[in-house]
Scaffold this active site. Structure first.
Site, PDB file in Angstrom:
ATOM      1  N   GLY A   1       0.838  -1.205   0.000  1.00  0.00           N
ATOM      2  CA  GLY A   1       0.000   0.000   0.000  1.00  0.00           C
ATOM      3  C   GLY A   1       0.863   1.241   0.000  1.00  0.00           C
ATOM      4  O   GLY A   1       2.052   1.171  -0.304  1.00  0.00           O
ATOM      5  N   ASN A   2       0.279   2.383   0.300  1.00  0.00           N
ATOM      6  CA  ASN A   2       1.078   3.612   0.425  1.00  0.00           C
ATOM      7  C   ASN A   2       0.446   4.511   1.483  1.00  0.00           C
ATOM      8  O   ASN A   2      -0.594   4.188   2.039  1.00  0.00           O
ATOM      9  CB  ASN A   2       1.214   4.306  -0.933  1.00  0.00           C
ATOM     10  CG  ASN A   2      -0.128   4.722  -1.497  1.00  0.00           C
ATOM     11  OD1 ASN A   2      -0.850   5.530  -0.908  1.00  0.00           O
ATOM     12  ND2 ASN A   2      -0.503   4.146  -2.641  1.00  0.00           N
ATOM     13  N   HIS A   3       1.103   5.650   1.742  1.00  0.00           N
ATOM     14  CA  HIS A   3       0.694   6.504   2.875  1.00  0.00           C
ATOM     15  C   HIS A   3      -0.433   7.478   2.561  1.00  0.00           C
ATOM     16  O   HIS A   3      -0.743   8.324   3.387  1.00  0.00           O
ATOM     17  CB  HIS A   3       1.898   7.310   3.367  1.00  0.00           C
ATOM     18  CG  HIS A   3       2.933   6.475   4.049  1.00  0.00           C
ATOM     19  ND1 HIS A   3       2.665   5.762   5.191  1.00  0.00           N
ATOM     20  CD2 HIS A   3       4.221   6.222   3.739  1.00  0.00           C
ATOM     21  CE1 HIS A   3       3.743   5.110   5.563  1.00  0.00           C
ATOM     22  NE2 HIS A   3       4.708   5.356   4.695  1.00  0.00           N
TER      23      HIS A   3
ATOM     24  N   ALA B   1      -3.781   7.823  -5.008  1.00  0.00           N
ATOM     25  CA  ALA B   1      -2.391   7.362  -5.144  1.00  0.00           C
ATOM     26  C   ALA B   1      -2.474   5.871  -5.475  1.00  0.00           C
ATOM     27  O   ALA B   1      -2.503   5.019  -4.571  1.00  0.00           O
ATOM     28  CB  ALA B   1      -1.638   7.603  -3.847  1.00  0.00           C
TER      29      ALA B   1
END
Ligand code: CTP
Length: 404
Positions: free
Chosen positions: A212-214, A280
């Site tokens: 995943g990402n932030h 994102a």
């Protein structure tokens, strides 16, 4: 949510029996989430007390040019009150007050505020049926119409005189409904459908792990709320985030992976006027998703990744009249890279974030963006809250639709 939510309403009360109904009107405004300040003409105080209206509006009531309570008289700044308001409503508007509004006969604070107000002005007439039809009253209506003021027509029914006919002030519920409908119809994005992507995507490795990402999703949710409050119907396709939609005009479609987001976007894209890709999206995902939890082994472990589909580019490839906005997150050669993305993804506008800018990026309340349009016009913006960046983005959308 009412369109009156958060609106600053200046209510001018003039001296007719219907003034007693303004207590309910103020209550309804407050219930709708508006901020209310009341100005009363001297005559209106015979019908409803300032204390009632100040208690209900949670603000002092203004009726004199000077406060006479203190030895040092304090001037009531009618210009400031007029400028404070997002909208002014005169209710009840008596024949006398209407005539003063029409001719600028400024002998009380209400008229001074009216003449100072830059906001839309509404008025709800209240008088006896013959007064309502008198040529003098009709000429006041005509003058006010010319000034751009909006009449909330009187209703028919029993009048204080005992006669029955047109002239009763519209009921408070009807005044609120009238204002809501009128304001909604004038919202700049009324009738427009906007697709927005938000948040991160999670790409499964096995049943318990993902890549995943932030991204928090805040930017996309802020754009969605702002678009809805400007009248748009919003479809918000969001990856995993804790944000919730605050407006019933935002339909949230929850997704997890880039493929889910791709499918959801393609389901709605043909039907929208604008698409804004603020998500994102993961560029890569595990080629194989293990069906069972991967157990620890003695040696190193690697995962083979494959490319996900570029959602924005796929929308750019099929777009017809949609106004397509993308984001670009860059760390070097920002402007050049963003321009390449405009071409590659067939965008109308790109919102460039540089991670080199202090205050921009993931998990921040602020953002510093640069707009670049399809003609490569570059417009750097100041560091702002994400809410304000959302406003700027939607101003670009409004500008696009206002072009002939
Ligand atoms: N985007 C998308 N689908 C993807 C990847 C990105 O829709 N699979 C969208 C993002 O929502 C954003 C824009 O494309 O609006 C640009 O994203 P960004 O990560 O800056 O660029 P990429 O195209 O992924 O290129 P790179 O990572 O090489 O800079």
């Amino acid at each position: 949510m009412s369109v009156l939510n958060g609106k600053k309403i200046l209510l001018g009360v003039s001296g007719g029996i219907a003034a007693y109904k303004t207590a309910s009107l103020v209550r309804l405004f407050i219930k709708a989430g508006a901020h209310v300040q009341v100005i009363m003409t001297p005559a209106s105080k015979d019908f409803v007390t300032p204390l009632t209206l100040s208690t209900l509006s949670k603000n002092p009531v203004h009726s004199n040019f000077f406060s006479q309570d203190d030895e040092d008289a304090v001037w009531t700044n009618h210009v400031e009150l007029g400028l404070w308001a997002d909208l002014m409503i005169v209710a009840p508007a008596t024949a006398n007050t209407l005539s003063k509004m029409a001719t600028g006969n400024c002998d009380n604070l209400l008229i001074a505020c009216y003449l100072s107000a830059k906001c839309p002005v509404y008025y709800a007439p209240a008088m006896d049926l013959d007064m309502y039809k008198h040529p003098s009253t009709l000429s006041s209506f005509a003058a006010l119409k010319q000034f751009g003021n909006v009449m909330i027509p009187a209703e028919s029914g029993e009048l204080a005189s005992g006669l029955s006919g047109e002239g009763r002030m519209a009921e408070p519920e009807n005044i609120v409904a009238f204002l809501e409908a009128d304001l909604e119809s004038k919202l700049p994005l009324k009738g427009k459908k906007i697709l927005i992507t938000a948040g991160p995507t999670y790409e499964a490795i096995d049943p318990v792990r993902f890549i995943g990402n932030h991204s928090s999703g805040k930017m996309g949710f802020d754009i969605a709320h702002q678009a809805a409050s400007l009248g748009a119907q919003v479809i918000l396709v969001s990856g995993p985030t804790h944000y919730k939609a605050k407006n019933s005009f935002v339909k949230v479609v929850d997704v997890i992976s880039a493929q889910d987001m791709y499918d959801a976007c393609h389901l709605y894209f043909n039907d929208v006027d604008v698409a804004i890709a603020a998500a994102a999206v993961a560029d890569y995902r595990p080629k194989v998703v293990a069906l069972q939890k991967i157990k620890k082994a003695s040696g190193d472990f690697s995962i083979e990744l494959e490319k996900t589909k570029d959602i924005l580019a796929s929308l750019g490839a099929i777009k017809k009249n949609q106004f397509l906005i993308g984001f670009a997150l860059e760390t070097e050669n920002e402007i050049e890279n963003a321009k390449l993305k405009i071409q590659k993804k067939n965008l109308d506008l790109i919102v460039l974030n540089s991670l080199q800018d202090e205050g921009a990026g993931f998990k921040k309340e602020t953002n510093k963006v640069t707009f670049i349009d399809h003609n490569f016009k570059v417009e750097p913006m100041e560091l702002k809250s994400k809410e304000s960046v959302a406003v700027d983005i939607l101003n670009k959308v409004i500008l696009h639709f206002s072009k002939p």
